[in-house]
Design a protein around this motif. Structure first.
Motif, PDB file in Angstrom:
ATOM      1  N   UNK A 134      98.516  11.145 -23.396  1.00 24.63           N
ATOM      2  CA  UNK A 134      97.774  12.410 -23.457  1.00 24.63           C
ATOM      3  C   UNK A 134      96.923  12.619 -22.203  1.00 24.63           C
ATOM      4  N   UNK A 135      96.420  11.530 -21.636  1.00 25.80           N
ATOM      5  CA  UNK A 135      95.670  11.654 -20.381  1.00 25.80           C
ATOM      6  C   UNK A 135      96.591  12.099 -19.244  1.00 25.80           C
ATOM      7  N   UNK A 136      97.851  11.674 -19.282  1.00 28.90           N
ATOM      8  CA  UNK A 136      98.815  12.091 -18.256  1.00 28.90           C
ATOM      9  C   UNK A 136      99.115  13.590 -18.396  1.00 28.90           C
ATOM     10  N   UNK A 137      99.199  14.061 -19.633  1.00 30.83           N
ATOM     11  CA  UNK A 137      99.435  15.491 -19.861  1.00 30.83           C
ATOM     12  C   UNK A 137      98.255  16.305 -19.322  1.00 30.83           C
ATOM     13  N   UNK A 138      97.035  15.859 -19.627  1.00 34.46           N
ATOM     14  CA  UNK A 138      95.835  16.553 -19.127  1.00 34.46           C
ATOM     15  C   UNK A 138      95.815  16.570 -17.610  1.00 34.46           C
ATOM     16  N   UNK A 139      96.136  15.430 -17.031  1.00 33.18           N
ATOM     17  CA  UNK A 139      96.155  15.306 -15.573  1.00 33.18           C
ATOM     18  C   UNK A 139      97.158  16.290 -14.971  1.00 33.18           C
ATOM     19  N   UNK A 140      98.300  16.373 -15.601  1.00 34.54           N
ATOM     20  CA  UNK A 140      99.367  17.221 -15.086  1.00 34.54           C
ATOM     21  C   UNK A 140      99.016  18.710 -15.208  1.00 34.54           C
ATOM     22  N   UNK A 141      98.635  19.139 -16.408  1.00 34.83           N
ATOM     23  CA  UNK A 141      98.335  20.570 -16.594  1.00 34.83           C
ATOM     24  C   UNK A 141      97.144  20.967 -15.713  1.00 34.83           C
ATOM     25  N   UNK A 142      96.075  20.165 -15.750  1.00 37.83           N
ATOM     26  CA  UNK A 142      94.884  20.495 -14.965  1.00 37.83           C
ATOM     27  C   UNK A 142      95.169  20.533 -13.479  1.00 37.83           C
ATOM     28  N   UNK A 143      95.946  19.577 -13.002  1.00 43.87           N
ATOM     29  CA  UNK A 143      96.264  19.518 -11.572  1.00 43.87           C
ATOM     30  C   UNK A 143      97.108  20.697 -11.123  1.00 43.87           C
ATOM     31  N   UNK A 144      98.101  21.065 -11.924  1.00 45.60           N
ATOM     32  CA  UNK A 144      98.979  22.173 -11.527  1.00 45.60           C
ATOM     33  C   UNK A 144      98.295  23.533 -11.678  1.00 45.60           C
ATOM     34  N   UNK A 145      97.357  23.653 -12.609  1.00 44.42           N
ATOM     35  CA  UNK A 145      96.556  24.882 -12.680  1.00 44.42           C
ATOM     36  C   UNK A 145      95.644  24.991 -11.457  1.00 44.42           C
ATOM     37  N   UNK A 146      95.046  23.872 -11.057  1.00 43.30           N
ATOM     38  CA  UNK A 146      94.186  23.868  -9.861  1.00 43.30           C
ATOM     39  C   UNK A 146      94.993  24.258  -8.624  1.00 43.30           C
ATOM     40  N   UNK A 147      96.209  23.744  -8.539  1.00 46.66           N
ATOM     41  CA  UNK A 147      97.067  24.075  -7.396  1.00 46.66           C
ATOM     42  C   UNK A 147      97.447  25.568  -7.423  1.00 46.66           C
ATOM     43  N   UNK A 181      84.855  27.074 -13.240  1.00 44.40           N
ATOM     44  CA  UNK A 181      85.518  27.932 -14.218  1.00 44.40           C
ATOM     45  C   UNK A 181      86.827  27.308 -14.710  1.00 44.40           C
ATOM     46  N   UNK A 182      87.550  26.691 -13.805  1.00 44.93           N
ATOM     47  CA  UNK A 182      88.768  25.978 -14.218  1.00 44.93           C
ATOM     48  C   UNK A 182      88.434  24.899 -15.240  1.00 44.93           C
ATOM     49  N   UNK A 183      87.380  24.114 -14.967  1.00 42.80           N
ATOM     50  CA  UNK A 183      87.024  23.025 -15.886  1.00 42.80           C
ATOM     51  C   UNK A 183      86.527  23.552 -17.225  1.00 42.80           C
ATOM     52  N   UNK A 184      85.926  24.752 -17.227  1.00 45.60           N
ATOM     53  CA  UNK A 184      85.567  25.394 -18.502  1.00 45.60           C
ATOM     54  C   UNK A 184      86.822  25.766 -19.283  1.00 45.60           C
ATOM     55  N   UNK A 185      87.813  26.269 -18.568  1.00 44.39           N
ATOM     56  CA  UNK A 185      89.059  26.699 -19.226  1.00 44.39           C
ATOM     57  C   UNK A 185      89.802  25.509 -19.832  1.00 44.39           C
ATOM     58  N   UNK A 186      89.853  24.396 -19.095  1.00 42.45           N
ATOM     59  CA  UNK A 186      90.626  23.239 -19.579  1.00 42.45           C
ATOM     60  C   UNK A 186      89.754  22.232 -20.335  1.00 42.45           C
ATOM     61  N   UNK A 220     103.572  24.005 -18.584  1.00 43.57           N
ATOM     62  CA  UNK A 220     103.702  23.250 -19.835  1.00 43.57           C
ATOM     63  C   UNK A 220     105.152  22.854 -20.094  1.00 43.57           C
ATOM     64  N   UNK A 221     106.081  23.696 -19.666  1.00 39.78           N
ATOM     65  CA  UNK A 221     107.514  23.378 -19.839  1.00 39.78           C
ATOM     66  C   UNK A 221     107.929  22.155 -19.023  1.00 39.78           C
ATOM     67  N   UNK A 222     107.169  21.865 -17.956  1.00 44.37           N
ATOM     68  CA  UNK A 222     107.499  20.726 -17.095  1.00 44.37           C
ATOM     69  C   UNK A 222     106.924  19.390 -17.584  1.00 44.37           C
ATOM     70  N   UNK A 223     106.156  19.421 -18.669  1.00 43.93           N
ATOM     71  CA  UNK A 223     105.653  18.151 -19.225  1.00 43.93           C
ATOM     72  C   UNK A 223     106.846  17.361 -19.751  1.00 43.93           C
ATOM     73  N   UNK A 224     107.007  16.105 -19.349  1.00 48.85           N
ATOM     74  CA  UNK A 224     108.142  15.323 -19.859  1.00 48.85           C
ATOM     75  C   UNK A 224     108.118  15.231 -21.387  1.00 48.85           C
TER      76      UNK A 224
END
Length: 259
Positions: free
Chosen positions: A48-61, A128-133, A213-217
């Motif tokens: 679950x930490x990997x999922x958070x890392x992935x979604x948060x990182x790609x939203x930031x990008x 604001x990003x960190x508030x969203x996620x 989200x579709x790219x989460x393994x």
């Protein structure tokens, strides 16, 4: 907007553990010749930490913030057999399979709120990003930000989306805001939250969120303790993020009041 294209690499060398991380991330070398910080699926918060890392990182990008390249990292069982440290040996053993890696920024330093500089619009975007996620871990004690080439880089979003640790009650979080933003390391400098939201809204489209989200393994979404299917979990992340965006004005006011 660029299409998300996540590379998959294989770990070929375990270089050294990063002891400052509670989940014992490590520097590893991959078969593409580059060094990465690997986040292990076998660590405390698991996949679950990997999922958070992935979604948060790609939203930031997506928002144009600096994020090291994120890759999927295959780890085989040979590394645990040669590791003398028992704690690391167990971590490697439980992490065989697909993990997450961030390109290692050689020479980067930890962001220091007393010394490092960041412009107010960038600070506002991160807040604001960190508030969203719902990222609870970007505080003065643990900034999870780096300075590299005189720029601010976003790392470690693994403590975001904390609702997913209990899927039975996750829908309760749809009506909440994010009071913990009061502890954010960049809050004091985040004086352009409205301007930041004007950039976020057109970029964080339902299509873009769904693409991330579709790219989460698939493998990361399956846990024996969870009653939901992987499709239901993907839908939950989609609904959560779109709901957060629909009340971005409330998140802005909450952050402004906290500041």
């Amino acid at each position: 907007m660029n299409k998300i294209d996540i590379r998959t690499v294989n770990v070929v060398q375990y270089v050294q553990p990063l002891r400052e991380g509670g989940s014992l991330p490590a520097i590893v070398k991959a078969d593409d010749g580059f060094l990465y910080v690997i986040k292990f699926r076998g660590a405390g918060q698991g996949k679950k930490a990997l999922i958070s890392e992935f979604i948060g990182g790609e939203l930031a990008r997506t928002l144009g913030l600096h994020v090291p390249e994120i890759v999927f990292m295959n780890l085989d069982d040979s590394f645990s057999k040669t590791e003398p440290d028992e704690e690391i040996q167990d971590l490697l053993k439980f992490s065989v399979g697909l993990n997450l890696g961030l390109h290692f920024l050689t020479g980067s330093i930890t962001y220091d709120p007393l010394v490092s500089e960041v412009d107010s619009l960038t600070a506002s975007k991160v807040v604001l990003l960190d508030s969203i996620i719902s990222n609870i871990d970007r505080t003065a004690k643990n900034t999870n930000l780096l300075q590299w080439n005189k720029e601010l880089w976003i790392i470690d979003n693994g403590a975001s989306f904390y609702f997913h640790h209990d899927w039975k009650t996750w829908e309760n979080h749809l009506t909440r805001t994010f009071p913990l933003i009061k502890d954010h390391v960049l809050l004091e400098k985040a004086t352009q939250l409205e301007d930041a939201s004007k950039e976020i809204i057109p970029l964080f489209t339902p299509e873009r969120i769904n693409e991330i989200i579709s790219n989460i393994p698939e493998d990361w979404l399956i846990n024996e303790s969870d009653a939901m299917t992987s499709d239901q979990i993907r839908e939950a992340y989609n609904l959560f993020l779109n709901t957060r965006l629909s009340k971005i004005d409330l998140l802005i006011k909450e952050a402004q009041d906290a500041r």
